[in-house]
Design an enzyme around this catalytic site. Structure first.
Site, short mmCIF file in Angstrom:
data_model
loop_
_atom_site.label_atom_id
_atom_site.label_comp_id
_atom_site.label_asym_id
_atom_site.label_seq_id
_atom_site.Cartn_x
_atom_site.Cartn_y
_atom_site.Cartn_z
N GLU A 17 12.65 -0.90 -10.16
CA GLU A 17 12.30 -0.56 -11.54
C GLU A 17 11.90 -1.81 -12.33
O GLU A 17 11.01 -1.77 -13.17
CB GLU A 17 13.47 0.16 -12.23
CG GLU A 17 13.73 1.55 -11.70
CD GLU A 17 14.51 1.54 -10.40
OE1 GLU A 17 14.94 0.45 -9.96
OE2 GLU A 17 14.70 2.62 -9.82
N ARG A 203 4.23 -7.27 9.56
CA ARG A 203 5.19 -7.02 8.49
C ARG A 203 6.23 -8.14 8.42
O ARG A 203 6.64 -8.57 7.34
CB ARG A 203 5.88 -5.67 8.72
CG ARG A 203 7.00 -5.35 7.73
CD ARG A 203 6.45 -5.19 6.33
NE ARG A 203 7.49 -4.80 5.38
CZ ARG A 203 7.29 -4.67 4.08
NH1 ARG A 203 6.10 -4.91 3.55
NH2 ARG A 203 8.28 -4.29 3.29
N LEU A 266 -0.97 0.21 -2.39
CA LEU A 266 -1.72 -0.01 -3.62
C LEU A 266 -2.40 -1.39 -3.70
O LEU A 266 -3.38 -1.54 -4.42
CB LEU A 266 -0.80 0.15 -4.84
CG LEU A 266 -0.17 1.53 -5.02
CD1 LEU A 266 0.69 1.54 -6.27
CD2 LEU A 266 -1.23 2.62 -5.09
#
Length: 348
Positions: A17, A203, A266
């Site tokens: 968040e 990764r 994204l």
């Protein structure tokens, strides 16, 4: 108080968040003294590492959600407004504090508690219009749909690579089982196209040497050494992948052809690049749906589809869409700032 028009108490649950809120925090930081609170104990070390970077002035763990503790904390920091991210609906935080409250990146799940607590907010800025409509049905008037702050990014720092062609496939966050597929696809592309290059980022960069060996017969080089005339560049450095997507003609995001669930879809879209991914996207389903909605996301079920889609996108004249995620994110952020600044002008 050294800076700004007033004190803001800004609360986020944890690292995710906080990262979502970073572009908004950076803009608010210029004009307001920000006290950041968090809930998750695991977030402490990361958030401490962000001190002094222009996101907040003070950092505290959220006080225990009981009236004496919440009231005491509010009295101590004297906020002009309380800003709460996403679903951090602590009852006594909302019921026992006096400062006006703003709910950011809000979305609905329904239920009596949500209906009651949402009325404690003076302003709600929602992800989607359907969320805004639901909040309005609770009798709340100051509700606006601005979009999802998860789709707002800070501009990554520029980096340079030795590249003499526009035909670059960037495969990011790859896992074992995917690199072998990408190698076979790249070998087929070499037969069809001239000067096509591949940048592959495992990764876990500890696997970079392993991946280098896999592509060694194709003219591979590590990013840290970056030899002249490479065909395949294996990323073995931290913090560069986001910036390097800007050079891609086409991108692929890993953890999706094997059952991992996906990684950040994204970042390539920020630069308007087509984003390919396999069928295993259960961890990033919301991001996948958004990319497909704006025409930047392409699901490929297997090696055959990956090859065909990459080849088609490479040979299309214009693979960069007119609306990039960067442009979309700027509009979302401006909407939040417009309504938030108008609200703060009234209460400060």
């Amino acid at each position: 108080m050294e800076r700004g028009k007033g004190r803001l108490w800004f609360h986020t649950a944890s690292v995710g968040e906080f990262n979502t809120a970073k572009p908004l925090l950076k803009r608010l930081y210029k004009d307001h003294h920000i006290t950041l609170t968090y809930f998750s104990p695991r977030a402490k070390r990361y958030l401490q590492s962000q001190e002094g970077k222009g996101y907040f002035h003070e950092l505290y763990r959220l006080p225990l959600d009981l009236p004496p503790f919440v009231k005491s904390f509010e009295k101590r920091i004297k906020p002009s407004a309380i800003l709460i991210m996403e679903r951090e609906l602590w009852p006594f935080l909302l019921l026992s504090t006096k400062a006006p409250k703003v709910w950011l990146n809000a979305y609905t799940k329904g239920g009596l508690l949500e209906r009651l607590l949402s009325k404690r907010f003076s302003l709600i800025l929602a992800r989607e219009e359907k969320d805004a409509e639901k909040f309005r049905s609770y009798g709340i008037s100051e509700v606006f749909a601005c979009g999802n702050l998860k789709f707002v990014f800070e501009e990554p720092p520029p980096v340079e690579i030795k590249l003499e062609t526009s035909k670059l496939l960037v495969a990011g966050s790859t896992h074992p089982g995917e690199e072998e597929v990408i190698k076979r696809v790249y070998e087929r592309l070499l037969k069809e196209l001239k000067e096509v290059k591949l940048l592959i980022a495992p990764r876990h960069i500890s696997r970079a040497t392993e991946v280098l060996r896999l592509f060694q017969n194709l003219g591979a080089s590590l990013r840290s050494k970056e030899e002249e005339g490479w065909n395949v560049l294996v990323l073995d450095t931290l913090g560069e992948l986001f910036s390097l997507y800007r050079y891609a003609k086409v991108s692929f995001v890993g953890g999706t052809l094997v059952p991992v669930g996906g990684h950040n879809l994204l970042e390539p879209a920020y630069f308007g690049k087509p984003v390919l991914y396999g069928p295993y996207t259960h961890k990033v389903g919301e991001l996948r749906a958004f990319l497909e909605k704006i025409g930047l996301g392409f699901c490929v079920r297997d090696e055959k589809e990956l090859y065909k889609t990459v080849l088609r996108l490479f040979t299309e004249e214009d693979t960069e869409k007119h609306t990039t995620l960067k442009e979309h994110g700027e509009k979302v952020l401006e909407c939040y700032l417009f309504h938030l600044n108008a609200f703060l002008e009234k209460v400060l």
